[in-house]
Design a protein around this motif. Structure first.
Motif, PDB file in Angstrom:
ATOM      1  N   CYS A 101       0.914  -1.158  -0.122  1.00 56.20           N
ATOM      2  CA  CYS A 101      -0.057  -0.100  -0.128  1.00 56.20           C
ATOM      3  C   CYS A 101       0.723   1.306  -0.044  1.00 56.20           C
ATOM      4  O   CYS A 101       2.172   1.121  -0.071  1.00 56.20           O
ATOM      5  CB  CYS A 101      -1.001  -0.013   1.216  1.00 56.20           C
ATOM      6  SG  CYS A 101      -0.038   0.369   2.883  1.00 56.20           S
ATOM      7  N   CYS A 111      -3.008   2.675   6.765  1.00 59.21           N
ATOM      8  CA  CYS A 111      -3.712   2.833   5.524  1.00 59.21           C
ATOM      9  C   CYS A 111      -5.257   2.352   5.898  1.00 59.21           C
ATOM     10  O   CYS A 111      -6.075   2.731   5.226  1.00 59.21           O
ATOM     11  CB  CYS A 111      -3.152   2.238   4.404  1.00 59.21           C
ATOM     12  SG  CYS A 111      -3.649   0.340   4.354  1.00 59.21           S
ATOM     13  N   CYS A 138      -1.545  -1.297   9.985  1.00 59.69           N
ATOM     14  CA  CYS A 138      -1.251  -0.471   9.121  1.00 59.69           C
ATOM     15  C   CYS A 138      -1.816   0.657   9.080  1.00 59.69           C
ATOM     16  O   CYS A 138      -3.116   0.731   9.304  1.00 59.69           O
ATOM     17  CB  CYS A 138      -1.082  -1.102   7.730  1.00 59.69           C
ATOM     18  SG  CYS A 138      -0.431  -0.170   6.417  1.00 59.69           S
ATOM     19  N   HIS A 161       0.061  -6.097   1.926  1.00 60.00           N
ATOM     20  CA  HIS A 161      -1.200  -6.637   2.157  1.00 60.00           C
ATOM     21  C   HIS A 161      -1.612  -7.679   1.464  1.00 60.00           C
ATOM     22  O   HIS A 161      -1.333  -7.551  -0.021  1.00 60.00           O
ATOM     23  CB  HIS A 161      -2.207  -5.394   2.036  1.00 60.00           C
ATOM     24  CG  HIS A 161      -2.067  -4.409   2.868  1.00 60.00           C
ATOM     25  ND1 HIS A 161      -2.798  -4.337   4.471  1.00 60.00           N
ATOM     26  CD2 HIS A 161      -1.611  -3.054   2.932  1.00 60.00           C
ATOM     27  CE1 HIS A 161      -2.550  -3.354   4.853  1.00 60.00           C
ATOM     28  NE2 HIS A 161      -1.824  -2.485   4.238  1.00 60.00           N
ATOM     29  N   SER A 185       3.317  -1.232   3.339  1.00 66.88           N
ATOM     30  CA  SER A 185       2.833  -2.477   3.935  1.00 66.88           C
ATOM     31  C   SER A 185       2.752  -3.206   3.087  1.00 66.88           C
ATOM     32  O   SER A 185       1.747  -2.946   1.899  1.00 66.88           O
ATOM     33  CB  SER A 185       1.988  -2.386   5.027  1.00 66.88           C
ATOM     34  OG  SER A 185       2.453  -1.727   5.943  1.00 66.88           O
TER      35      SER A 185
END
Ligand SMILES: [Zn+2]
Length: 460
Positions: free
Chosen positions: A291, A353, A351, A297, A295
């Motif tokens: 992202c 995000c 994270c 994902h 991180s």
């Protein structure tokens, strides 16, 4: 196979303008496969998954799993016996996936049609040939719809990166778009309708890198889609020669090889943009991507991915674990709890995000070396060479620059001409100066962690 290879050989001897025409025509066909009818519907659907709450999303995955298990048990010969004691209703949470047996790569290789929904006519299905990350050739059967859905997941990801699938790009990957013997620019070809500029990964020597950089500056693609080692080679050369690549592109998307931290740092510095690394598989059963906060994902609506320790139990955050995949895209050939052969370090699912997708600290599956050619080119990924050849396993070993040893485990159908065909394919990537020694073995020794290394380099 013979037909495809000889078509390629004709292509290599055509003038550049005609190669561009052919590549553009092929691009039209690829566009049809990826973005034709039903693609937009699929994209809308997968985009809408991002709006689900965490509870809704988990429920969605459990429903998908239950569905897939029911379908596999009812219509896929391989699972019929194995799922005898299993009922779809037993799946109440994602953790219930543990009730299912693991699927080995060997089972897919030996009898792929056993894993295909018996209601389908294999003749009418698409077949994807892959060597995966471990070098074992596999045939994956799927429908045209599955490929569009798979591409919808990638397109959703491009949105996250800040571009779209319609934008212009430069691709620097494994395909041979320029014959290895070509000794002057252009080392790129254009796929007009895809707005894709395909750069050769096999001419990245100091002599030619200035041409690559000039071409990048003149194209200014929205994004660059490349092997980490290829785009790093360009960034490194630019850095060594104080040549800023800032403003050329909005993002660099990497895949297919391990992206090392030093590579990322230098590419981001030199191109002055973010690198988004992603890890997928031709089997369409895993998609892990970075992202905007860096991180990794797991896009779990594309595939449910488990991280298992040595006892086949879920591994904890920070632990090294094996990747086990249950693909949700290809329902024609369901791969359920498939041991794909790669490893990761498990993440802590935190994270900035805010995504529901689980995190991975690091993908360590594909730590590969490269072959150094006498011309000074570094060739990193050779597993595509053996696609479609009757070879069970392969490994490339190099101890001196002038030679490379190719260890092969033969499969049924390996004939008198196969060796020559393989050597010819390799020479297209490695050039004509290196000596290629084919050696036959019964088994290829595994390195620590069970990983079959595709390339072993003992160069000083
Ligand atoms: Zn994130």
């Amino acid at each position: 196979m013979g037909k495809k290879k000889s078509l390629n050989n004709i292509y290599y001897h055509l003038p550049v303008w005609l190669q561009n025409v052919l590549i553009s025509a092929y691009g039209l066909y690829i566009n049809q496969i990826r973005h034709g009818k039903k693609f937009h519907q699929a994209l809308e659907k997968v985009e809408s998954n991002l709006a689900l709450s965490s509870v809704e999303f988990d429920q969605y995955l459990v429903d998908q799993l239950r569905d897939l298990v029911g379908l596999a048990k009812a219509h896929v010969p391989y699972y019929r016996e194995r799922f005898k004691e299993i009922e779809p209703q037993q799946f109440q949470t994602l953790a219930d996936i543990e009730k299912l047996p693991l699927l080995e790569k060997q089972s897919i290789r030996e009898n792929p049609l056993d894993l295909v929904d018996e209601r389908e006519d294999p003749e009418k299905l698409h077949v994807i040939h892959t060597t995966g990350t471990t070098g074992t050739p596999l045939n994956i059967y799927c429908t045209a719809e599955a490929r569009k859905l798979n591409y919808a997941f990638f397109s959703r990801y491009l949105h996250q990166v800040g571009v779209t699938y319609k934008d212009s790009r430069v691709t620097i990957g494994g395909r041979i778009v320029v014959p290895s013997w070509q000794e002057r620019p252009p080392f790129w070809r254009n796929s007009y309708f895809q707005k894709n500029h395909l750069f050769s990964s096999y001419h990245l020597s100091d002599k030619w890198l200035p041409f690559y950089i000039d071409q990048l500056k003149s194209i200014k693609p929205s994004y660059i889609d490349a092997y980490p080692s290829s785009v790093y080679t360009i960034a490194k050369y630019a850095d060594d020669h104080d040549n800023s690549l800032s403003g050329i592109t909005e993002a660099v998307v990497t895949s297919a090889e391990t992206l090392y931290e030093n590579q990322r740092a230098l590419i981001e510095k030199q191109f002055d943009c973010r690198v988004y690394d992603q890890y997928g598989a031709a089997e369409m059963c895993v998609f892990i991507a970075q992202c905007e906060h860096g991180s990794y994902h797991v896009h779990s609506d594309c595939a449910i991915v488990e991280f298992l320790d040595e006892n086949a139990k879920p591994a904890a955050a920070g632990e090294e674990a094996e990747v086990v995949c249950t693909g949700l895209v290809n329902r024609t050939m369901p791969l359920i709890r498939y041991r794909i052969g790669d490893k990761v370090v498990v993440g802590d699912n935190n994270c900035k995000c805010g995504s529901h997708f689980p995190t991975v600290e690091r993908v360590i599956g594909r730590c590969d070396d490269y072959i150094l050619t006498p011309e000074g080119n570094k060739i990193g990924r050779l597993s595509p060479v053996l696609k479609g050849f009757p070879v069970k396993e392969a490994q490339y070993r190099q101890s001196i620059v002038e030679e490379v040893d190719v260890l092969l485990v033969k499969d049924v159908g390996y004939g008198e001409t196969t060796e020559n065909e393989i050597v010819n394919e390799l020479a297209k990537r490695l050039g004509n100066k290196i000596i290629i020694n084919v050696k036959y073995v019964d088994k290829i020794e595994r390195s620590k962690g069970m990983k079959l290394k595709s390339i072993v380099s003992n160069l000083k």
